[in-house]
Design a protein around this motif. Structure first.
Motif, PDB file in Angstrom:
ATOM      1  N   ARG A   9     -47.477  23.324   9.214  1.00  0.00           N
ATOM      2  CA  ARG A   9     -46.472  23.766   8.243  1.00  0.00           C
ATOM      3  C   ARG A   9     -45.198  24.204   8.967  1.00  0.00           C
ATOM      4  O   ARG A   9     -45.264  24.899   9.991  1.00  0.00           O
ATOM      5  CB  ARG A   9     -47.014  24.919   7.399  1.00  0.00           C
ATOM      6  CG  ARG A   9     -46.032  25.450   6.353  1.00  0.00           C
ATOM      7  CD  ARG A   9     -46.614  26.638   5.621  1.00  0.00           C
ATOM      8  NE  ARG A   9     -45.681  27.216   4.675  1.00  0.00           N
ATOM      9  CZ  ARG A   9     -45.647  26.923   3.377  1.00  0.00           C
ATOM     10  NH1 ARG A   9     -46.514  26.056   2.886  1.00  0.00           N
ATOM     11  NH2 ARG A   9     -44.772  27.490   2.573  1.00  0.00           N
TER      12      ARG A   9
ATOM     13  N   ASP B 275     -41.489  25.955   7.759  1.00  0.00           N
ATOM     14  CA  ASP B 275     -40.745  26.548   6.650  1.00  0.00           C
ATOM     15  C   ASP B 275     -39.245  26.566   6.943  1.00  0.00           C
ATOM     16  O   ASP B 275     -38.802  26.470   8.101  1.00  0.00           O
ATOM     17  CB  ASP B 275     -41.226  27.979   6.393  1.00  0.00           C
ATOM     18  CG  ASP B 275     -42.588  28.008   5.716  1.00  0.00           C
ATOM     19  OD1 ASP B 275     -42.821  27.167   4.839  1.00  0.00           O
ATOM     20  OD2 ASP B 275     -43.411  28.863   6.078  1.00  0.00           O
TER      21      ASP B 275
ATOM     22  N   SER C 295     -39.697  23.573   2.540  1.00  0.00           N
ATOM     23  CA  SER C 295     -40.895  23.847   3.329  1.00  0.00           C
ATOM     24  C   SER C 295     -41.703  22.562   3.415  1.00  0.00           C
ATOM     25  O   SER C 295     -41.875  21.851   2.420  1.00  0.00           O
ATOM     26  CB  SER C 295     -41.733  24.969   2.704  1.00  0.00           C
ATOM     27  OG  SER C 295     -42.216  24.593   1.442  1.00  0.00           O
TER      28      SER C 295
END
Length: 641
Positions: free
Chosen positions: A602, A604, A561
């Protein structure tokens, strides 16, 4: 002698030279005109000097007001031309250089050294009194005292001018940490009190506390200054105004222990009303604690000198232990992590259940949770469990096989003596649960490692199969580069030798660990036409960017991640396959602009399936031509289950 006619006047914090308007002796400047009617002298005889000696006839000119030249002293009528500074400069320096160094915290002789030599007397050394007692110090401040520019009561600003002072170096030889309080009595005068660290001199900046008036100008007081065992502090008594004197002063240094020093002497050392074992300071002292020195096994605590279990031992192989209860409104709450141990910020009711492996061998356990009326979540934490942080989460399950009424953690390995805390929680925020049941079953022995890496069997029953198990990290079927030898200057990538990548790639962290990189994107970085979150081309050019190549050098399948915190800026995050070409977005695997806020992005589940597998993380600005003063890139590795 005319130079003596300027008067130095102190105004506030400044000095200035002001011309005198006074008069001196009779000055018969004109032999025919004088103040007493006699011709041309000070005493009535012609031609006398100013000081009364004959012959001082200055001139015959008239005064500025039309009168004759009168005296230079304070008698009326002396009209003198005003004094004017030369070249518009200051009338006088604040501290004109001298040939002698004085003790005042300044460079008096202009040699770039302050108070050199022995001009400053060392502070008088005084031993701190025993707790509950005090030392009395008598002195005076006069023209023979050393000088300094003292601080204000807040130790923040120095005052102008020279202030006489007296210093005492107070040494704590009691063997214990103490606190001291200082009082100063100035008689009919007004003084100032300070406490400094050790090694005080007039230029020192180590001011700890100060006080001007304690209910009146004639006293000062400073309370509760800590002083460690064998340490020293300096007490300073000085005047309130510069170059004034205090004919008699008295300083008292009172001592108090900051905690109970001895727990069996019958004395209230810190004078808080509690003596020896009745004082909380003595709670862990051998004289008051029956558990002092008692060693208990893992999962047990000493109570009243005896060890008792707080953690329940797991059952024998093939057997189970069971717990039940309810999660009621008004019970304890904490911020529950997800089943993957990530933060949620969701406050729920919970019940902790400590368990321990008392056996001599490692054991696998299966933990089941059943929820009666609402949805629950099962979690396991390492000991000690602290609900204030929810750190230490090592496993969890929300809905086993999609069933909201139950959760299961299939295989959890417990080493001999290891303690973990099973936590039963509600899924919804502050939702009561009428009843829960938690069962911990000890499983039969399993293989220590994955035996075959291509049979789709979980031999060690740890939840990871074949190449998804770290045990298979070096197996040829899981690592295309395992048996490939590359020539110098080449590197194996996906089983093929190729050139070493530039910049050099960074290895991902081990399972469950993170790699943190801090950097900045500036105008010196290259520009590109970045794609959007869906990796589609179309954004205008001119976005500054940086690349961070990653490689899996730890072996075994892994998921990574990628999180970027942009500080006060706004950035954009992408992950590309190798090789990265800023002019071709075809290798873009994923992108993200905002993960809940403009200052965070972000991505993942970046898959890196074997040793040597690589990707390129690209950090760029959201806007054209922008900069990001500081970003933090966090790369967290998770196994593929």
């Amino acid at each position: 002698m005319i130079r003596y006619l300027s008067i130095v006047v102190m105004l506030g914090a400044h000095w200035a030279c002001v011309p005198s308007g006074g008069r001196g002796d009779v000055d018969d400047r004109d032999a025919s005109t004088q103040t007493d009617g006699a011709a041309g002298d000070a005493d009535g005889s012609p031609g006398d000097r100013i000081d009364g000696s004959p012959g001082d006839d200055r001139d015959a000119a008239a005064d500025a007001d039309g009168g004759v030249d009168e005296d230079l002293d304070a008698s009326p009528g002396d009209d003198m031309a005003p004094f004017e500074p030369v070249d518009g400069g200051p009338v006088a320096d604040m501290y004109p250089p001298t040939t002698d160094e004085r003790c005042n915290g300044r460079d008096d002789d202009g040699d770039d050294a302050v108070d050199e030599g022995d001009v400053c007397p060392p502070p008088q050394s005084v031993r701190l009194a025993d707790p509950g007692d005090f030392v009395r110090l008598d002195s005076q401040l006069n023209e023979d005292s050393p000088m300094w520019q003292r601080f204000d009561a807040a130790c923040g600003v120095r005052s102008a001018g020279d202030f006489p002072y007296k210093a005492w170096r107070v040494v704590n030889e009691t063997g214990f940490d103490q606190t001291l309080s200082v009082t100063g009595a100035w008689g009919e005068s007004d003084g100032f009190l300070h406490v400094f660290g050790d090694d005080f001199d007039p230029s020192s900046e180590d001011c700890l506390a100060g006080n001007d008036d304690d209910d009146g100008t004639a006293t000062s007081r400073i309370d509760e200054v800590p002083i460690a065992a064998d340490a020293a502090l300096t007490v300073i008594a000085s005047t309130y105004s510069p170059e004034t004197w205090v004919p008699a002063l008295t300083v008292e240094v009172h001592t108090a222990a900051n905690r109970e020093q001895r727990c069996d002497d019958g004395l209230d050392d810190d004078r808080d009303g509690a003596t020896d074992c009745d004082d909380g300071d003595c709670a862990a002292d051998a004289a008051c604690d029956p558990c002092f020195g008692v060693m208990c096994a893992a999962g047990a605590r000493c109570n009243g000198g005896e060890c008792s279990d707080y953690a329940t031992p797991i059952a024998a192989v093939g057997e189970a232990i069971a717990f039940d209860g309810s999660l009621r409104a008004g019970g304890p709450t904490f911020d529950r992590p997800t089943a993957a141990c990530n933060a949620t910020g969701q406050t729920v009711y919970f019940a902790p259940i400590p368990i321990v492996n008392r056996g001599p061998e490692p054991r696998m356990v299966q933990i089941d949770g059943r929820w009666s009326d609402v949805d629950g979540t099962l979690l396991v934490f390492a000991e000690p469990f602290d609900p204030r942080t929810a750190a230490g989460c090592i496993a969890g399950d929300e809905d086993f096989d999609g069933r909201r009424v139950g959760s299961r953690i299939e295989r959890l390995r417990l080493e001999p003596g290891e303690v973990v805390v099973v936590v039963a929680t509600t899924f919804g925020a502050e939702t009561p649960m009428d009843r829960y049941e938690v069962t911990v079953t000890t499983l039969p022995d399993a293989a220590d490692t994955e035996l075959l890496c291509g049979d789709r069997v979980d031999e060690d029953r740890d939840g990871s199969i074949d190449c998804g198990d770290w045990d298979c990290a070096e197996a040829p079927e899981c690592n295309p580069c395992a048996d490939v030898a590359c020539a110098a200057g080449l590197r194996c990538l996906d089983g093929v030798c190729g050139p070493v990548r530039e910049p050099a790639p960074i290895s991902i962290a081990r399972e469950g660990q993170s790699l943190v990189i801090v950097g900045a994107i500036t105008d010196a970085d290259p520009r590109w036409a970045r794609p959007g979150e869906d990796c589609a081309a179309g954004a205008e050019g001119g976005h500054h960017y940086q690349v961070v190549p990653l490689v899996n050098e730890i072996g075994g399948n892994a998921l990574v991640s990628v999180t970027a915190d942009w500080g006060a800026g706004d950035g954009f995050l992408h992950v590309f396959s190798e090789p990265f070409d800023p002019g071709d977005v075809a290798g873009c695997l994923a992108g993200n602009d905002d993960d809940g806020s403009t200052q965070r992005s972000r991505i993942d589940d970046v898959r890196m399936q074997w040793r040597g597998a690589g990707v390129v993380v690209v950090l760029s600005t959201y806007g054209v031509g922008q900069e990001i003063a500081q970003y933090t890139l966090r790369l967290t590795t998770e196994p593929i289950r």
